[in-house]
Design a protein around this motif. Sequence first.
Motif, short mmCIF file in Angstrom:
data_model
loop_
_atom_site.label_atom_id
_atom_site.label_comp_id
_atom_site.label_asym_id
_atom_site.label_seq_id
_atom_site.Cartn_x
_atom_site.Cartn_y
_atom_site.Cartn_z
N UNK B 25 -38.10 40.82 -52.33
CA UNK B 25 -37.74 41.07 -51.06
C UNK B 25 -37.49 40.00 -50.15
N UNK B 26 -38.13 38.60 -50.44
CA UNK B 26 -38.24 37.74 -49.75
C UNK B 26 -36.74 37.08 -49.96
N UNK B 27 -36.49 37.27 -50.99
CA UNK B 27 -35.03 36.43 -51.67
C UNK B 27 -33.69 37.24 -50.89
N UNK B 28 -33.97 38.57 -50.60
CA UNK B 28 -32.77 39.12 -49.77
C UNK B 28 -32.89 38.70 -48.46
N UNK B 29 -33.98 38.46 -47.96
CA UNK B 29 -33.94 38.06 -46.42
C UNK B 29 -34.14 36.65 -46.07
N UNK B 30 -34.84 36.09 -46.77
CA UNK B 30 -35.27 35.03 -46.53
C UNK B 30 -35.04 33.97 -48.01
N UNK B 31 -33.89 33.49 -48.02
CA UNK B 31 -33.76 32.62 -49.04
C UNK B 31 -34.17 31.31 -49.14
N UNK B 32 -34.49 31.02 -50.32
CA UNK B 32 -34.96 29.44 -50.26
C UNK B 32 -33.69 28.73 -50.07
N UNK B 38 -37.74 27.15 -53.81
CA UNK B 38 -38.02 28.44 -54.51
C UNK B 38 -39.34 28.39 -54.98
N UNK B 39 -39.65 27.49 -55.70
CA UNK B 39 -40.96 27.21 -56.17
C UNK B 39 -42.25 27.05 -55.24
N UNK B 43 -45.21 29.61 -54.81
CA UNK B 43 -46.65 29.05 -54.66
C UNK B 43 -47.13 29.54 -53.44
N UNK B 44 -46.46 29.69 -52.19
CA UNK B 44 -47.21 30.15 -51.17
C UNK B 44 -47.58 31.62 -51.15
N UNK B 45 -46.46 32.21 -51.76
CA UNK B 45 -46.90 33.85 -51.87
C UNK B 45 -47.96 34.27 -52.77
N UNK B 46 -47.83 33.34 -53.72
CA UNK B 46 -48.99 33.67 -54.84
C UNK B 46 -50.31 33.12 -54.20
#
Lengths: 126, 285
Positions: B25-32, B38-39, B43-46
């Motif tokens: 979901x994040x990758x769609x809106x808020x790309x790294x 990305x890592x 890590x943050x979401x985890x």
Amino acid sequence: MERIPILRMGKFLLITIQVDMHDTTALALQDDLMAKIARSGARGVLIDISALDVVDSYIGRMIADISMMSKLLHARTVLVGMRPAVAITLVELGLSLRGVKTALDVEKGMELLAAALEDGDAADQD
Amino acid sequence: MLAQSGLTDLLRNQTKQLHAQWMAELAAGLRADSRIGATELSEQTGEFLRILSEAAREGVWDGPQSPQLRPVLSFLDEVSRSRAIRGFTPEETATFVFSLKRPVFDHLRRRFEADPKTLADALWTATELIDSLGIHTFKAYQRTREEVINRQRTEMLELSTPVVKLWEGILALPMIGTVDSARAQTVMESLLERIIETGSTIAIIDITGVPTVDTLVAQHLLKTVAAIRLMGAECIISGIRPQIAQTIVQLGITLEGVTTRATLADALALALRRSGQTIAGTRPS
């Protein structure tokens, strides 16, 4: 009662105020100074307030008064060594001491008095 | 109760799937991008889900203010802090939490498909939770931004009051930018201090960089001039542009007893003359 010493240096009088002045001390200084100017015929008064941390409106007005009184007795007054904090306070109080001459330190004050004396003498001779 | 247990169950036992979906979901809106790798994002979401699931383990929560959510909130503080500093927009920061909605809703729908009433309740509980977390994120973001602005303001205040020595016994203070009471005070203090330090008898305040002079600015200038005079030095104000001269007169401000000059060069020439100094050219003209 404490008295502020008034030192004589040639044609000038030197006052170094080192203690916080009370109203009575200030009045006594005013009396002493006027008497001394009249007696000695001094032509200039130098007031050094570099040791004062606090100058209130009363003392501020007294200095302005002394300057005007001395002028009546033909002596110029120079106020020297005022600290930044004191200057800011006096300005905030609305006392800018317009009639009083000022200098950074005693040495510059003396130069100013000497220069004023020469000018005055030159003017007298004209 | 069943609705809430559905949510806690999801947070507790299906963290892995939730994490994967959230990342998608994040990758769609808020790309790294260059601001966050990305890592690091993963890590943050985890970490966020781990703390959230721990909070869920503590049992039922009675609304967004419940004490077991505290670790979650402080983690979010940290996240939005770092985002604000790295220059993320408010939307991007808020998206971090709000993008969790779809994965959670999907799970709840699958689970309570047969029971619309419980589904509605569960969705409400989840919305309430995620919204409050989102709002908290936003508040933290705002707070950090304000800190940054405040810090920049103090830095600017320090930067904007350089007192320079122009000549032996002559100081100059080039003022740049709008003058307010706080700045005027700092300017006055630093100038007076430097006069004492250097034993200078003349100070030049250059207002070329001051965009407007109104009654307040003029009053501050007059005060500074008066204080400098009280200390036994002289003050010259320079850099008065033609429009400023017009404004000053039209406003009825009297700069009586203040020496003014159009340019800093004129002021320096005057200061040199007053202090009895001259500059001579080395080449005969």
